[in-house]
Write an enzyme that holds these catalytic residues in place. Sequence first.
Site, PDB file in Angstrom:
ATOM      1  N   LYS A  69      19.945   6.449   1.428  1.00 34.20           N
ATOM      2  CA  LYS A  69      21.040   5.524   1.113  1.00 34.20           C
ATOM      3  C   LYS A  69      21.675   5.945  -0.209  1.00 34.20           C
ATOM      4  O   LYS A  69      20.953   6.272  -1.165  1.00 34.20           O
ATOM      5  CB  LYS A  69      20.466   4.103   1.021  1.00 34.20           C
ATOM      6  CG  LYS A  69      21.506   3.008   0.848  1.00 34.20           C
ATOM      7  CD  LYS A  69      20.829   1.633   0.800  1.00 34.20           C
ATOM      8  CE  LYS A  69      21.820   0.494   0.719  1.00 34.20           C
ATOM      9  NZ  LYS A  69      21.172  -0.831   0.688  1.00 34.20           N
ATOM     10  N   SER A  76      23.133  -4.093   3.987  1.00 35.92           N
ATOM     11  CA  SER A  76      24.008  -3.080   3.445  1.00 35.92           C
ATOM     12  C   SER A  76      23.603  -1.641   3.778  1.00 35.92           C
ATOM     13  O   SER A  76      24.420  -0.739   3.653  1.00 35.92           O
ATOM     14  CB  SER A  76      24.074  -3.223   1.926  1.00 35.92           C
ATOM     15  OG  SER A  76      22.803  -2.960   1.354  1.00 35.92           O
ATOM     16  N   SER A 102      18.880  -6.222   3.479  1.00 37.31           N
ATOM     17  CA  SER A 102      19.683  -5.009   3.675  1.00 37.31           C
ATOM     18  C   SER A 102      18.969  -3.851   4.359  1.00 37.31           C
ATOM     19  O   SER A 102      19.596  -2.853   4.705  1.00 37.31           O
ATOM     20  CB  SER A 102      20.243  -4.521   2.336  1.00 37.31           C
ATOM     21  OG  SER A 102      21.340  -5.311   1.958  1.00 37.31           O
TER      22      SER A 102
END
Lengths: 487, 97
Positions: A74, A149, A173
């Site tokens: 990420k 996210s 997330s």
Amino acid sequence: MAIAEWRQKLQSGEVSSLELVNDQLKRIKLVDKSLHAYLQLEEDNARSVAKKIDEARSSGIDLPPLAGVPFAIKDNLCTKGVRTTCSSKMLENFIPPYESTVTKRLWNSGAVLIGKTNLDEFAMGSSTETSAFGATSNPWDLSRVPGGSSGGSAAAVASGLCMAALGSDTGGSIRQPASFCGVVGLKPTYGRVSRWGLVAFASSLDQVGPFTTNVRDAAEVLQVISGPDPLDSTCLDEPVPNFSEFLNDSIKGIRIGLIKECFNQEGISTEVKDSVLKAANQFKSLGAELVDVSCPRFNDGIATYYVIAPSEASANLARYDGVKYGFRAEDDESLTQMTSLTRANAFGSEVQRRILIGTYALSAGYFDAYYKKAQQVRTLISQDFLKCFKKVDLLLTPTSPTTAFKAGSHDNDPLSMYLSDLLTIPANLAGLPAISLPCGFDNLGLPIGLQLIGNVLGEQRLLQAAYQYEQAANVMKNCPEGNSIPR
Amino acid sequence: MTKINSEDVRKVAKLARLDLPEDLIETYTIQLEEILGYVAQLEKVDTTNVEPTTRAVEVTNVLREDVVKFTEVREELIDLAPNREGDFFRVPKILSE
């Protein structure tokens, strides 16, 4: 392919690490045009690491546990010399001079960085739509969101664009996108994993964890990234157990609590509820005991979170001032004016909104009514969990109230998006480990995820129960025909 | 908890160093009103004598030896600055005339 299976193939010489990396890169080029899971690829680096692994193998050197495993990271985890943007214009050209602890541990274990994945800007969002560099699509239905996210990492794992990925979870997330994309996502106990090098959003809630296609892989990745770190004083000085040790053990006699308050919620779709209750029965047939429990303050989680997380975010994001690094607006009027324009131009609206909420909640005259109150309710939520864990070993809920929603369906209505984190937020507030794994499909063929929540540092049991369920239910084998996931 | 108006949002934006255009102030006012209205449900929770949580999982003081270490990334760190001058960050003037 599972990590253990790959390891065997690599060691037997059936496949080389370079071949795997090349296959992955080829596949990414074919598939990721329509998904946009990756923000950037690290092709040269991946190939050169893979070559070294192949050389080590042929010269008979013992290979580390994740040797040659292609990872997606990420893009809010700092990777030395590799651009780390947080999907924000603010950090569009930011190249960290240091490596985050979790990624350093991965590379030391032989893992290969394939690329950095898309996220909601600064990890603020539940759909990966607030990225400044364009949204990511859900591999099961391109018109839907992958969740967020960490949507890029979830989509990449779900469509075979890496073997495993890292995400971060502040209010769900990791777990919510795992649920939307039909993969396994684990948020460890707060402090189990170092946050050093994770770009801070809400420091008392943020935690890094793995995305994998199966539970055993999640245990393997957690094994590598866990443990104390002198660079993060909130990282717990606790021994790291062998997370794979009990995976094969029966869960007979384990008590699993069903939280009354979350199954009674009207926002939860019937299909999701039915699927998770069916999973509960599966647990029962494996010998687990189902117990009804109550967490009276569970549904105050969102209100609590939307005071605490934006407050911490407003403080953490104060560092983006246009002076030390990142974007800077052209203005020679004054320092204050330059900083104010920098932040107005380079932060997207979700980030600005949360900074405003947080600044408001922390401002003079409102601190007690908002921030202190929220911290007190947070205590009550934790106490509810503590009481539950006197009666049960694990808690079972759906991960998300619905399956993946359509892109754009929450535009201009931030609150409705916030409400989708109802079931994941409480574990963050209480610092508890929680895992999401697939438990079925809705009538559109979209994956449904269940969430298991464990007690503090209870990852071993959490993974054991998840693994036993996964093996018995074999959900992905009944994967509907005609989904757009190009495996 | 009070109602939010655009004046409040303008004030908070100033505190948060966000130079926002008027139309955004209006949009954020409506949205903040709605979000903080939702958050107001916390008022109903009885928190008499409840200690606020400051950390989810309790940790004790984390101590280490006070040893001087050389930070090798000094040059790289300064070089990240959007406007560097020698070993300094260059900024617009801080005090008005």
